[in-house]
Design a protein around this motif. Structure first.
Motif, short mmCIF file in Angstrom:
data_model
loop_
_atom_site.label_atom_id
_atom_site.label_comp_id
_atom_site.label_asym_id
_atom_site.label_seq_id
_atom_site.Cartn_x
_atom_site.Cartn_y
_atom_site.Cartn_z
N LEU A 166 0.87 -1.18 0.00
CA LEU A 166 0.00 0.00 0.00
C LEU A 166 0.90 1.23 0.00
CD1 LEU A 166 -2.80 1.30 0.25
CD2 LEU A 166 -2.56 1.10 2.73
N ILE A 167 0.87 2.00 -1.07
CA ILE A 167 1.82 3.11 -1.24
C ILE A 167 1.26 4.41 -0.69
CG2 ILE A 167 3.19 4.42 -2.90
CD1 ILE A 167 3.09 1.95 -4.72
N LYS A 168 0.17 4.91 -1.26
CA LYS A 168 -0.33 6.22 -0.83
C LYS A 168 -1.75 6.42 -1.33
CE LYS A 168 1.73 8.27 -4.98
NZ LYS A 168 2.77 9.17 -5.51
N VAL A 169 -2.39 7.46 -0.80
CA VAL A 169 -3.70 7.92 -1.26
C VAL A 169 -3.62 9.44 -1.39
CG1 VAL A 169 -6.18 7.99 -0.79
CG2 VAL A 169 -4.85 6.01 -0.07
N ARG A 170 -4.28 9.98 -2.41
CA ARG A 170 -4.24 11.43 -2.65
C ARG A 170 -5.66 11.97 -2.86
NH1 ARG A 170 -0.08 10.74 -0.75
NH2 ARG A 170 2.01 11.25 -1.51
N LYS A 171 -5.83 13.25 -2.48
CA LYS A 171 -7.05 14.02 -2.73
C LYS A 171 -8.29 13.40 -2.10
CE LYS A 171 -5.28 17.24 -5.49
NZ LYS A 171 -5.37 18.70 -5.27
N LEU A 172 -8.19 12.99 -0.84
CA LEU A 172 -9.36 12.45 -0.15
C LEU A 172 -10.39 13.55 0.10
CD1 LEU A 172 -7.72 10.04 2.46
CD2 LEU A 172 -9.06 9.41 0.44
N GLN A 173 -11.66 13.13 0.12
CA GLN A 173 -12.76 14.07 0.38
C GLN A 173 -13.49 13.63 1.65
OE1 GLN A 173 -13.10 16.75 -1.62
NE2 GLN A 173 -11.37 15.99 -2.83
N PRO A 174 -13.01 14.06 2.82
CA PRO A 174 -13.60 13.61 4.09
C PRO A 174 -14.89 14.36 4.40
CG PRO A 174 -11.85 15.16 4.55
CD PRO A 174 -11.89 15.00 3.05
N PRO A 175 -15.71 13.81 5.29
CA PRO A 175 -16.94 14.51 5.67
C PRO A 175 -16.69 15.72 6.55
CG PRO A 175 -16.68 12.49 6.95
CD PRO A 175 -15.59 12.49 5.92
N ALA A 176 -15.49 15.86 7.13
CA ALA A 176 -15.16 17.00 7.99
C ALA A 176 -13.87 17.65 7.48
CB ALA A 176 -15.00 16.55 9.44
N ASP A 177 -13.46 18.73 8.18
CA ASP A 177 -12.25 19.45 7.75
C ASP A 177 -11.00 18.61 7.94
OD1 ASP A 177 -13.83 21.58 7.09
OD2 ASP A 177 -13.59 22.57 9.04
N SER A 178 -10.90 17.93 9.06
CA SER A 178 -9.73 17.11 9.32
C SER A 178 -9.98 15.68 8.87
CB SER A 178 -9.38 17.12 10.82
OG SER A 178 -10.43 16.56 11.57
#
Length: 417
Positions: A166-178
């Motif tokens: 598992l390398i990385k994840v980019r541009k997540l869209q979370p339900p909150a700010d953090s």
């Protein structure tokens, strides 16, 4: 009389001999002139003449550059190959000597290439043709993207281990700010056990660089599917699913010498409960120029398998119909009896644009049982208003309104024919 004939023959023979000698001398003279002109060509010429020649060629190259998008580089033949020196064209005072170790040194005076005297411009090179393609996987994100995941896979034949990094994840869209994400990894069809990554605190672009191992035999490997679930942990320690990646292994050439690095966009999980007979997801696309109808069978879920007998496999049969008459059918690979098979197989049918008002597609999910006939688990038909209504009609109309674009949807299976 005989003496006269002999004298005449001698005279004629002498004349012919003289002519042959003349022709031979002429040919030797022409060859000598060519050799002489070649030697004159490659010898260094006067600096002023060479610079003038280069200036004229450079001016013509500048005119060509102004009309082209990319900047060309002059391709130059040096006046002699002795010493094999190379010159930096943008800085004539800088000379780099790079000798070929396999080149036999030749006798003769070394030529200095601190200037372009005696060099000949024979053309130009376009540097853009020799550039590596730019990796835009971290810059080009489509509209509505909810994140992108990178991973690598490798299979060890001897130990029968599937290595997943598992390398990385980019541009997540979370339900909150953090956002504090982590990833669960499944090897389907086993949905009871999974491996989990560490949680990365307060980041939308987590870098994991973690390795995981699944034990799976080589015979079963191509039947398996990797599933990545990306979660967010809020301040109350509740888990929120941000997206998933489904990756079937059947289309990959997995060897110990072949480590595949892959990226996939996250998809939203279908949170609706399955229908009575299960659901199937597929994409439709129509190319009006080629007259080709394309179907991508993606996956099924919630299938009601027959448990009376051991299942051999589950597959999908795609049939093209016209006026309810069978035209052609194609089948996916048969997967081991799982209620949630993943296929990702593409089929193409020839269909003229004038036939779309009377054509339809039938997708049947079938299960084979040892020693028994094939059983129908469910079926769905998509097509024009003549045959369908609701979501099936909407899917067909959206395919027609968006030519050459894959339109993906879920459909409920039914047993009606």
């Amino acid at each position: 009389t005989e003496q006269a004939v002999a004298v005449a023959g001698g005279i004629i023979g002498g004349i012919l001999l003289f002519v042959l000698l003349g022709i031979t001398a002429y040919l030797l003279w022409k060859k000598f002139c060519r050799l002489f002109s070649y030697e004159k060509l490659i010898n260094p010429v006067k600096t002023s003449n060479a610079n003038a020649l280069f200036q004229d060629q450079a001016n013509s190259e500048i005119q060509l550059k102004s009309t082209s998008r990319s900047r060309s580089v002059p391709f130059i033949i040096p006046p002699t190959l002795h010493g094999r020196d190379w010159i930096h064209l943008t800085n004539e005072e800088q000379v780099q000597e790079d000798r070929d170790p396999y080149m036999t040194p030749q006798s003769g005076p070394r030529s200095s290439f601190h200037s372009l005297a005696g060099a000949y411009v024979v053309g130009t090179i376009n540097p853009d043709l020799y550039k590596f393609p730019e990796d835009k996987s971290e810059t080009d994100f489509p509209d509505g993207n909810i994140g992108r995941l990178w991973f690598s896979i490798e299979y060890e034949q001897e130990s029968e281990r599937l290595l997943v990094s598992l390398i990385k994840v980019r541009k997540l869209q979370p339900p909150a700010d953090s956002c504090s994400p982590f990833v669960k990894i499944y090897l389907l069809p086993d949905e009871r056990s999974y491996l989990q990554s560490k949680t990365k605190r307060k980041t939308l672009n987590p870098q994991f660089d973690e390795n995981f191992v699944f034990q799976v035999s080589s015979k079963m490997l191509l039947q398996r599917t990797l599933k990545f679930l990306v979660y967010h942990v809020d301040k109350h320690k509740k888990h929120h699913l941000l997206g998933q990646v489904i990756f079937p292994l059947k289309n990959e050439a997995l060897t110990e010498d072949n480590k595949l690095v892959i990226w996939r966009d996250l998809e939203k999980e279908n949170l609706e409960p399955p229908s009575e007979h299960g659901d199937i997801q597929f994409s439709l696309s129509y190319n009006d120029y080629l007259g080709r109808l394309t179907v991508v069978v993606l996956r099924a879920r919630g299938l009601k398998l027959q448990e009376e007998s051991p299942a051999v496999g589950v597959y999908v049969k795609v049939s093209l119909m016209n006026h309810n008459k069978f035209i052609k059918s194609k089948k996916t690979a048969s997967l081991l009896g799982t209620p949630n098979p993943v296929y990702n197989e593409t089929f193409s049918f020839k269909a003229d644009q004038t036939e779309l008002d009377t054509a339809s597609l039938s997708l049947s999910v079938l299960q084979t049982i040892k020693g028994e006939k094939t059983l129908l688990l469910g079926r769905v038909v998509v097509g024009p208003f003549m045959y369908t209504r609701g979501k099936e009609l909407e899917h067909w109309n959206e395919m027609i309104s968006k030519p050459k674009e894959l339109v993906k949807r879920w459909h409920a299976l039914c047993h009606s024919t």
